[in-house]
Design a protein around this motif. Structure first.
Motif, PDB file in Angstrom:
ATOM      1  N   UNK A  65     -15.615  -1.460   4.268  1.00 57.55           N
ATOM      2  CA  UNK A  65     -14.762  -1.005   4.696  1.00 57.55           C
ATOM      3  C   UNK A  65     -13.304  -0.712   3.623  1.00 57.55           C
ATOM      4  N   UNK A  66     -13.461  -1.540   2.691  1.00 61.11           N
ATOM      5  CA  UNK A  66     -12.732  -1.603   1.445  1.00 61.11           C
ATOM      6  C   UNK A  66     -11.135  -1.595   2.227  1.00 61.11           C
ATOM      7  N   UNK A  67     -10.866  -2.387   3.040  1.00 59.05           N
ATOM      8  CA  UNK A  67      -9.491  -2.486   3.438  1.00 59.05           C
ATOM      9  C   UNK A  67      -8.453  -2.999   2.450  1.00 59.05           C
ATOM     10  N   UNK A  68      -7.226  -2.652   2.656  1.00 57.84           N
ATOM     11  CA  UNK A  68      -6.211  -3.145   1.846  1.00 57.84           C
ATOM     12  C   UNK A  68      -5.457  -4.036   2.371  1.00 57.84           C
ATOM     13  N   UNK A  69      -5.746  -4.654   3.599  1.00 57.89           N
ATOM     14  CA  UNK A  69      -5.128  -6.060   4.127  1.00 57.89           C
ATOM     15  C   UNK A  69      -3.851  -6.093   4.084  1.00 57.89           C
ATOM     16  N   UNK A  70      -3.089  -4.822   4.088  1.00 58.74           N
ATOM     17  CA  UNK A  70      -1.705  -4.967   4.107  1.00 58.74           C
ATOM     18  C   UNK A  70      -1.136  -4.822   5.607  1.00 58.74           C
ATOM     19  N   UNK A  71       0.295  -5.110   5.952  1.00 59.09           N
ATOM     20  CA  UNK A  71       0.900  -4.986   7.185  1.00 59.09           C
ATOM     21  C   UNK A  71       1.555  -3.848   7.096  1.00 59.09           C
ATOM     22  N   UNK A  91       5.545  -3.471   5.979  1.00 57.37           N
ATOM     23  CA  UNK A  91       6.611  -4.407   6.370  1.00 57.37           C
ATOM     24  C   UNK A  91       7.090  -5.281   5.275  1.00 57.37           C
ATOM     25  N   UNK A  92       8.454  -5.763   5.364  1.00 59.01           N
ATOM     26  CA  UNK A  92       8.790  -6.708   4.278  1.00 59.01           C
ATOM     27  C   UNK A  92       8.017  -7.834   4.137  1.00 59.01           C
ATOM     28  N   UNK A  93       7.563  -8.669   5.203  1.00 62.31           N
ATOM     29  CA  UNK A  93       6.480  -9.612   4.816  1.00 62.31           C
ATOM     30  C   UNK A  93       5.214  -8.969   4.974  1.00 62.31           C
ATOM     31  N   UNK A  94       4.431  -9.689   3.849  1.00 62.95           N
ATOM     32  CA  UNK A  94       3.065  -9.367   3.779  1.00 62.95           C
ATOM     33  C   UNK A  94       2.093 -10.480   3.953  1.00 62.95           C
ATOM     34  N   UNK A  95       0.766 -10.674   4.732  1.00 64.92           N
ATOM     35  CA  UNK A  95       0.233 -11.660   4.641  1.00 64.92           C
ATOM     36  C   UNK A  95      -0.633 -11.822   3.436  1.00 64.92           C
ATOM     37  N   UNK A  96      -1.032 -13.046   3.043  1.00 65.77           N
ATOM     38  CA  UNK A  96      -1.894 -13.252   1.818  1.00 65.77           C
ATOM     39  C   UNK A  96      -3.113 -12.720   2.226  1.00 65.77           C
ATOM     40  N   UNK A  97      -3.961 -12.043   1.381  1.00 67.00           N
ATOM     41  CA  UNK A  97      -5.431 -11.555   1.639  1.00 67.00           C
ATOM     42  C   UNK A  97      -6.350 -12.780   1.271  1.00 67.00           C
ATOM     43  N   UNK A  98      -7.138 -13.040   2.084  1.00 66.46           N
ATOM     44  CA  UNK A  98      -8.169 -13.928   1.743  1.00 66.46           C
ATOM     45  C   UNK A  98      -9.544 -13.577   2.275  1.00 66.46           C
ATOM     46  N   UNK A 119     -11.428  -2.656  -5.592  1.00 66.52           N
ATOM     47  CA  UNK A 119     -11.140  -2.728  -4.170  1.00 66.52           C
ATOM     48  C   UNK A 119      -9.726  -2.635  -3.897  1.00 66.52           C
ATOM     49  N   UNK A 120      -9.401  -2.199  -2.690  1.00 63.92           N
ATOM     50  CA  UNK A 120      -7.977  -1.711  -2.286  1.00 63.92           C
ATOM     51  C   UNK A 120      -7.169  -3.128  -2.293  1.00 63.92           C
ATOM     52  N   UNK A 121      -7.653  -4.119  -1.838  1.00 63.37           N
ATOM     53  CA  UNK A 121      -7.028  -5.609  -1.605  1.00 63.37           C
ATOM     54  C   UNK A 121      -6.441  -5.998  -3.029  1.00 63.37           C
ATOM     55  N   UNK A 122      -7.261  -5.485  -4.108  1.00 67.51           N
ATOM     56  CA  UNK A 122      -6.504  -6.002  -5.160  1.00 67.51           C
ATOM     57  C   UNK A 122      -5.416  -5.327  -5.927  1.00 67.51           C
ATOM     58  N   UNK A 123      -4.937  -4.364  -4.825  1.00 65.49           N
ATOM     59  CA  UNK A 123      -3.599  -3.853  -5.170  1.00 65.49           C
ATOM     60  C   UNK A 123      -2.596  -4.429  -4.226  1.00 65.49           C
ATOM     61  N   UNK A 124      -3.047  -5.436  -3.491  1.00 64.24           N
ATOM     62  CA  UNK A 124      -1.903  -5.984  -2.529  1.00 64.24           C
ATOM     63  C   UNK A 124      -0.942  -6.533  -3.071  1.00 64.24           C
ATOM     64  N   UNK A 142      -7.003 -14.397  -2.461  1.00 67.82           N
ATOM     65  CA  UNK A 142      -7.647 -15.724  -2.634  1.00 67.82           C
ATOM     66  C   UNK A 142      -9.050 -15.381  -2.253  1.00 67.82           C
ATOM     67  N   UNK A 143      -9.849 -16.033  -2.954  1.00 70.88           N
ATOM     68  CA  UNK A 143     -11.354 -15.918  -2.746  1.00 70.88           C
ATOM     69  C   UNK A 143     -12.114 -17.196  -2.574  1.00 70.88           C
TER      70      UNK A 143
END
Length: 345
Positions: free
Chosen positions: A203-209, A216-223, A234-239, A244-245
């Protein structure tokens, strides 16, 4: 002495004040000081690590001696240790507080014991007022202290017949815009968001909120959990946060490391295999099931094997809320039985 009406109203206000504080390593705590007549004379809340605790914040707004004979209404048992700030129990004693009403006991080994210290000093103490509401507010912090790991929410979206995707694998979108907006709002409250490498590759998710088109001002750390390599584009590398892998299938090790990093809440959104693995491992504190009024059939179930070979081993849940979201329904539940029950049927 039973809790008075004024104290009950003060606790409701203290909970509102607590919610103003940031989520993080320290709990959200609110305090209200009542005069002997039951009038509000000061309010306070904790604004983050290193700042005055709620009780001290409230007391700081009073003239010397103004708290003598007063009642402190606090969402969490006053602490009894010296860290970056002094013990709140001692501050209340020194201020001349005569009575303390609090909701939830402090679970910390070092910080607990405030209530006993207050009683020893001759202060009347009442606990448990609106405990459930406070537990809901600081559930992440309580879980982290009691279990030594983050509070874990496992989320999935499904059709009415329990499918996460159509037979060809397509799943966007099972649920509608209201449900998706709710997911993003909940993501923004989490410390981390977890997916598997399968979801990243498919799905190549961005994993942003996201709040509409904005973040949103607060963003979760992508894991990301899994052994397959995440592409460099990958989109999440621009988070906003560095991902964290974890090249492991040991979920307990993953959540232990996240806890060590100070993360107190995680949002598992990685597809049927990862969601099932967390549930099977006993690592699901809350379940969010977004149910759409559509039928898909087929074998792409929202959950796979969760270690339930027979009905007696079913993972039992208690539903906290049924929440309509447009045409969809969100079921919010928590686990009440995380293992087999012998002799049940």
């Amino acid at each position: 002495m039973a809790v008075t009406g004024a104290e009950r109203h003060a606790m409701t206000r203290a909970i509102e004040l607590a919610a103003r504080g940031p989520r993080g390593v320290n709990p959200q705590v609110g305090a209200v000081i009542l005069s002997p007549a039951g009038d509000v004379i000061a309010e306070g809340w904790h604004r983050g690590a290193g700042t005055p605790h709620a009780e001290v914040d409230a007391l700081s707004k009073l003239e010397d001696g103004a708290a003598r004979g007063a009642t402190a209404v606090v969402t969490l048992e006053p602490c009894n240790h010296t860290g970056r700030t002094g013990p709140c129990a001692l501050a209340l004693i020194n201020a001349g507080i005569a009575r303390v009403v609090y909701a939830e006991s402090d679970p910390g080994d070092a910080s607990s014991g405030g209530a006993e210290r207050l009683r020893t000093a001759g202060i009347e103490v009442q606990s448990g007022e609106q405990k459930d509401a406070v537990d809901t507010l600081i559930s992440d912090w309580l879980t982290a202290h009691r279990l030594g790991r983050p509070h874990i929410t496992v989320k999935w979206a499904q059709s009415l017949d329990g499918r996460a995707a159509a037979s060809d694998g397509t799943s966007q979108w099972i649920t509608g815009s209201d449900a998706r907006a709710d997911v993003h709002r909940r993501r923004s409250a989490a410390g981390a968001i977890i997916v598997g490498t399968g979801t990243v590759l498919a799905d190549d998710p961005a994993l942003t909120a996201r709040n509409g088109d904005a973040l949103y001002d607060h963003q979760p750390i992508p894991v990301v959990i899994g052994s397959r390599t995440t592409p460099e584009d990958a989109a999440l590398r621009s988070h906003p946060h560095e991902p964290l892998f974890y090249d492991t299938h040991d979920l307990h090790a993953v959540v232990a490391d996240l806890h060590a990093r100070g993360i107190q809440s995680v949002f598992v959104e990685g597809g049927p295999i990862l969601a099932s693995s967390f549930i099977a491992a006993g690592l699901a504190d809350r379940v969010l099931a977004y149910i759409a009024p559509v039928l898909l059939g087929g074998d792409r179930l929202a959950l796979t094997d969760i270690g339930v070979p027979t009905i007696g081993a079913a993972r039992r849940l208690a539903v906290d809320e049924w929440k309509p979201l447009g045409a969809d329904l969100l079921v919010i539940a928590h686990v009440i039985d995380d293992g087999p029950q012998e002799g049940t049927h």
